[in-house]
Design an enzyme around this catalytic site. Structure first.
Site, PDB file in Angstrom:
ATOM      1  N   LYS A 130      -4.618   4.109  -8.118  1.00  0.00           N
ATOM      2  CA  LYS A 130      -3.203   4.258  -7.757  1.00  0.00           C
ATOM      3  C   LYS A 130      -2.792   5.845  -7.569  1.00  0.00           C
ATOM      4  O   LYS A 130      -3.399   6.689  -7.774  1.00  0.00           O
ATOM      5  CB  LYS A 130      -2.269   3.763  -8.912  1.00  0.00           C
ATOM      6  CG  LYS A 130      -2.434   2.362  -9.391  1.00  0.00           C
ATOM      7  CD  LYS A 130      -1.587   1.815 -10.288  1.00  0.00           C
ATOM      8  CE  LYS A 130      -1.708   0.183 -10.772  1.00  0.00           C
ATOM      9  NZ  LYS A 130      -0.806  -0.386 -11.723  1.00  0.00           N
TER      10      LYS A 130
ATOM     11  N   TYR B   1       2.716  -7.573  -5.639  1.00  0.00           N
ATOM     12  CA  TYR B   1       3.314  -7.587  -6.930  1.00  0.00           C
ATOM     13  C   TYR B   1       4.359  -8.964  -7.139  1.00  0.00           C
ATOM     14  O   TYR B   1       5.272  -8.635  -7.830  1.00  0.00           O
ATOM     15  CB  TYR B   1       3.953  -6.188  -7.498  1.00  0.00           C
ATOM     16  CG  TYR B   1       2.892  -5.147  -7.841  1.00  0.00           C
ATOM     17  CD1 TYR B   1       2.010  -5.399  -8.939  1.00  0.00           C
ATOM     18  CD2 TYR B   1       2.799  -3.954  -7.131  1.00  0.00           C
ATOM     19  CE1 TYR B   1       1.071  -4.217  -9.108  1.00  0.00           C
ATOM     20  CE2 TYR B   1       1.894  -2.985  -7.318  1.00  0.00           C
ATOM     21  CZ  TYR B   1       1.059  -3.264  -8.512  1.00  0.00           C
ATOM     22  OH  TYR B   1       0.153  -2.296  -8.906  1.00  0.00           O
TER      23      TYR B   1
ATOM     24  N   PHE C 266      11.712  -3.238 -13.500  1.00  0.00           N
ATOM     25  CA  PHE C 266      10.935  -2.299 -12.907  1.00  0.00           C
ATOM     26  C   PHE C 266      10.284  -2.451 -11.486  1.00  0.00           C
ATOM     27  O   PHE C 266       9.384  -1.517 -11.066  1.00  0.00           O
ATOM     28  CB  PHE C 266       9.849  -1.932 -13.884  1.00  0.00           C
ATOM     29  CG  PHE C 266       8.830  -2.920 -14.269  1.00  0.00           C
ATOM     30  CD1 PHE C 266       7.689  -3.320 -13.439  1.00  0.00           C
ATOM     31  CD2 PHE C 266       8.948  -3.874 -15.400  1.00  0.00           C
ATOM     32  CE1 PHE C 266       6.894  -4.271 -13.645  1.00  0.00           C
ATOM     33  CE2 PHE C 266       8.104  -4.850 -15.811  1.00  0.00           C
ATOM     34  CZ  PHE C 266       7.148  -5.034 -14.921  1.00  0.00           C
TER      35      PHE C 266
ATOM     36  N   ARG D 132     -11.885  -5.911 -15.495  1.00  0.00           N
ATOM     37  CA  ARG D 132     -10.890  -6.220 -16.257  1.00  0.00           C
ATOM     38  C   ARG D 132     -11.007  -5.529 -17.679  1.00  0.00           C
ATOM     39  O   ARG D 132     -10.269  -4.936 -18.510  1.00  0.00           O
ATOM     40  CB  ARG D 132     -10.414  -7.539 -16.553  1.00  0.00           C
ATOM     41  CG  ARG D 132      -9.681  -7.956 -15.176  1.00  0.00           C
ATOM     42  CD  ARG D 132      -8.365  -7.248 -14.932  1.00  0.00           C
ATOM     43  NE  ARG D 132      -7.328  -7.547 -15.750  1.00  0.00           N
ATOM     44  CZ  ARG D 132      -5.891  -7.232 -15.390  1.00  0.00           C
ATOM     45  NH1 ARG D 132      -5.594  -6.945 -14.144  1.00  0.00           N
ATOM     46  NH2 ARG D 132      -5.118  -7.163 -16.300  1.00  0.00           N
TER      47      ARG D 132
ATOM     48  N   THR E 140      -2.792  -3.231 -20.137  1.00  0.00           N
ATOM     49  CA  THR E 140      -1.941  -2.643 -19.077  1.00  0.00           C
ATOM     50  C   THR E 140      -1.434  -1.317 -19.308  1.00  0.00           C
ATOM     51  O   THR E 140      -1.193  -0.448 -18.541  1.00  0.00           O
ATOM     52  CB  THR E 140      -0.858  -3.743 -18.535  1.00  0.00           C
ATOM     53  OG1 THR E 140      -1.529  -4.885 -18.414  1.00  0.00           O
ATOM     54  CG2 THR E 140       0.169  -3.300 -17.702  1.00  0.00           C
TER      55      THR E 140
ATOM     56  N   ARG F 141      -8.021   3.154 -18.546  1.00  0.00           N
ATOM     57  CA  ARG F 141      -6.543   3.485 -18.912  1.00  0.00           C
ATOM     58  C   ARG F 141      -6.543   4.181 -20.358  1.00  0.00           C
ATOM     59  O   ARG F 141      -5.722   4.920 -20.589  1.00  0.00           O
ATOM     60  CB  ARG F 141      -5.660   2.269 -18.944  1.00  0.00           C
ATOM     61  CG  ARG F 141      -5.618   1.557 -17.492  1.00  0.00           C
ATOM     62  CD  ARG F 141      -5.190   0.247 -17.447  1.00  0.00           C
ATOM     63  NE  ARG F 141      -4.593  -0.316 -16.196  1.00  0.00           N
ATOM     64  CZ  ARG F 141      -4.541  -1.498 -16.012  1.00  0.00           C
ATOM     65  NH1 ARG F 141      -4.242  -2.328 -16.872  1.00  0.00           N
ATOM     66  NH2 ARG F 141      -3.864  -1.913 -14.640  1.00  0.00           N
TER      67      ARG F 141
ATOM     68  N   ASN G 251      -1.006   3.732 -14.585  1.00  0.00           N
ATOM     69  CA  ASN G 251      -1.884   3.338 -15.347  1.00  0.00           C
ATOM     70  C   ASN G 251      -3.267   3.250 -14.721  1.00  0.00           C
ATOM     71  O   ASN G 251      -3.947   2.619 -15.101  1.00  0.00           O
ATOM     72  CB  ASN G 251      -1.626   2.105 -16.063  1.00  0.00           C
ATOM     73  CG  ASN G 251      -1.308   0.975 -15.134  1.00  0.00           C
ATOM     74  OD1 ASN G 251      -1.410   1.165 -13.932  1.00  0.00           O
ATOM     75  ND2 ASN G 251      -1.174  -0.327 -15.734  1.00  0.00           N
TER      76      ASN G 251
ATOM     77  N   HIS H 165      -5.407  -0.704 -10.489  1.00  0.00           N
ATOM     78  CA  HIS H 165      -5.105  -2.009 -10.597  1.00  0.00           C
ATOM     79  C   HIS H 165      -6.465  -2.948 -10.378  1.00  0.00           C
ATOM     80  O   HIS H 165      -7.249  -2.216  -9.633  1.00  0.00           O
ATOM     81  CB  HIS H 165      -4.344  -2.454  -9.140  1.00  0.00           C
ATOM     82  CG  HIS H 165      -4.370  -3.848  -8.797  1.00  0.00           C
ATOM     83  ND1 HIS H 165      -3.691  -4.832  -9.660  1.00  0.00           N
ATOM     84  CD2 HIS H 165      -5.074  -4.672  -8.022  1.00  0.00           C
ATOM     85  CE1 HIS H 165      -3.605  -6.170  -9.079  1.00  0.00           C
ATOM     86  NE2 HIS H 165      -4.642  -6.196  -8.304  1.00  0.00           N
TER      87      HIS H 165
ATOM     88  N   GLU I 247      -6.439 -11.165  -2.949  1.00  0.00           N
ATOM     89  CA  GLU I 247      -6.419  -9.748  -2.857  1.00  0.00           C
ATOM     90  C   GLU I 247      -7.440  -9.109  -1.974  1.00  0.00           C
ATOM     91  O   GLU I 247      -7.046  -8.046  -1.230  1.00  0.00           O
ATOM     92  CB  GLU I 247      -6.340  -9.172  -4.298  1.00  0.00           C
ATOM     93  CG  GLU I 247      -5.273  -9.550  -5.395  1.00  0.00           C
ATOM     94  CD  GLU I 247      -5.142  -8.853  -6.446  1.00  0.00           C
ATOM     95  OE1 GLU I 247      -4.039  -9.009  -7.025  1.00  0.00           O
ATOM     96  OE2 GLU I 247      -5.975  -8.510  -6.991  1.00  0.00           O
TER      97      GLU I 247
HETATM   98  P1  IDP Z   1      -2.220  -5.344 -14.751  1.00  0.00           P
HETATM   99  O1  IDP Z   1      -1.901  -4.093 -13.618  1.00  0.00           O
HETATM  100  O2  IDP Z   1      -2.717  -4.863 -16.025  1.00  0.00           O
HETATM  101  O3  IDP Z   1      -2.646  -6.816 -14.362  1.00  0.00           O
HETATM  102  P2  IDP Z   1       0.504  -6.768 -14.439  1.00  0.00           P
HETATM  103  O4  IDP Z   1       1.295  -7.445 -15.521  1.00  0.00           O
HETATM  104  O5  IDP Z   1      -0.087  -7.431 -13.335  1.00  0.00           O
HETATM  105  O6  IDP Z   1      -0.715  -5.868 -15.277  1.00  0.00           O
HETATM  106  O7  IDP Z   1       1.477  -5.520 -13.979  1.00  0.00           O
HETATM  107  C1  IDP Z   1       1.134  -4.962 -12.722  1.00  0.00           C
HETATM  108  C2  IDP Z   1       1.599  -3.353 -12.777  1.00  0.00           C
HETATM  109  O8  IDP Z   1       2.797  -3.729 -13.112  1.00  0.00           O
HETATM  110  C3  IDP Z   1       1.060  -2.762 -13.997  1.00  0.00           C
HETATM  111  O9  IDP Z   1      -0.550  -2.361 -13.678  1.00  0.00           O
HETATM  112  C4  IDP Z   1       1.892  -1.655 -14.037  1.00  0.00           C
HETATM  113  O10 IDP Z   1       1.773  -0.535 -13.195  1.00  0.00           O
HETATM  114  C5  IDP Z   1       3.233  -2.319 -13.750  1.00  0.00           C
HETATM  115  N1  IDP Z   1       3.839  -2.679 -14.986  1.00  0.00           N
HETATM  116  C6  IDP Z   1       3.656  -3.890 -15.819  1.00  0.00           C
HETATM  117  N2  IDP Z   1       4.446  -3.801 -16.774  1.00  0.00           N
HETATM  118  C7  IDP Z   1       5.601  -2.960 -16.580  1.00  0.00           C
HETATM  119  C8  IDP Z   1       6.434  -2.194 -17.626  1.00  0.00           C
HETATM  120  O11 IDP Z   1       6.991  -3.074 -18.464  1.00  0.00           O
HETATM  121  N3  IDP Z   1       7.128  -1.241 -16.929  1.00  0.00           N
HETATM  122  C9  IDP Z   1       6.714  -0.593 -15.731  1.00  0.00           C
HETATM  123  N4  IDP Z   1       5.666  -1.032 -15.302  1.00  0.00           N
HETATM  124  C10 IDP Z   1       5.035  -2.205 -15.549  1.00  0.00           C
HETATM  125 MG    MG Z   2      -2.194  -7.710 -12.772  1.00  0.00          MG
END
Ligand code: IDP
Ligand code: MG
Length: 154
Positions: free
Chosen positions: A10, A50, A58, A86, A92, A103, A113, A116, A127
């Site tokens: 990212k 997304y 967000f 993963r 996350t 992370r 974070n 992805h 993807e």
């Molecule tokens: P992941 O990246 O661990 O698979 P996902 O739930 O798929 O997590 O969410 C995608 C991305 O959205 C996360 O990597 C993070 O950057 C962002 N994200 C997820 N939850 C939140 C939140 O509560 N606030 C702000 N950004 C979030």
């Molecule tokens: Mg995800």
């Protein structure tokens, strides 16, 4: 099973000068690099990528953050690569991610974070198609394959 998975480094990772560190983690694990490029992701592509977050408050902020700079997109290959990656990236939210995970070691944020990574084999297929043309993914003989895996694992 030999799998391919998608990893996006990212904008926070680019800005913080951690691209090399993070790529090294996957290399040192023994994953095989099958593709890599830099791209500046559009709002359209990010909306698709997304889409599972589209109703979250967000959503727009996440997409905006993801196109502040180009990103580095990688395809890593290995036995069970989707779950291996993963596990390596951790939870996350960087504040909850365990030390030793990517992370956990480099992030204090849920949004910023670092990476992805595809969350299932099905998602990885979709993807990888989204971000790589067929001729941008490479198949070659890793010379150390017999040092990475026993015969019955591959
Ligand atoms: P992941 O990246 O661990 O698979 P996902 O739930 O798929 O997590 O969410 C995608 C991305 O959205 C996360 O990597 C993070 O950057 C962002 N994200 C997820 N939850 C939140 C939140 O509560 N606030 C702000 N950004 C979030
Ligand atoms: Mg995800």
């Amino acid at each position: 099973m030999m799998e391919k998975t998608l990893v996006i480094l990212k904008p926070c990772t680019l800005q913080r000068g951690l691209i090399g560190e993070v790529i090294s983690r996957f290399e040192q694990k023994g994953l095989i690099l099958a593709g890599m490029k830099m791209a500046w992701l559009s709002d359209e592509v990010l909306s698709e990528h997304y889409t599972h977050q589209k109703d979250k408050p967000f959503f727009q902020r996440l997409k905006d953050s993801m196109n502040t700079t180009p990103v580095v997109i990688c395809c890593w290959k290995g036995v069970d690569a989707v779950s291996v990656v993963r596990t390596m990236i951790g939870a996350t939210n960087g504040r909850n991610a365990l030390p030793g995970t990517i992370r956990g070691d480099y992030s204090v944020s849920v949004q910023e974070n670092i990476v992805h990574a595809s969350d299932s084999i099905e998602t990885a297929t979709v993807e990888l198609k989204r971000f790589f043309n067929d001729d941008e993914l490479f198949s070659y003989d890793p010379v150390l394959l017999s040092n990475l895996y026993a015969n019955d694992e591959i």
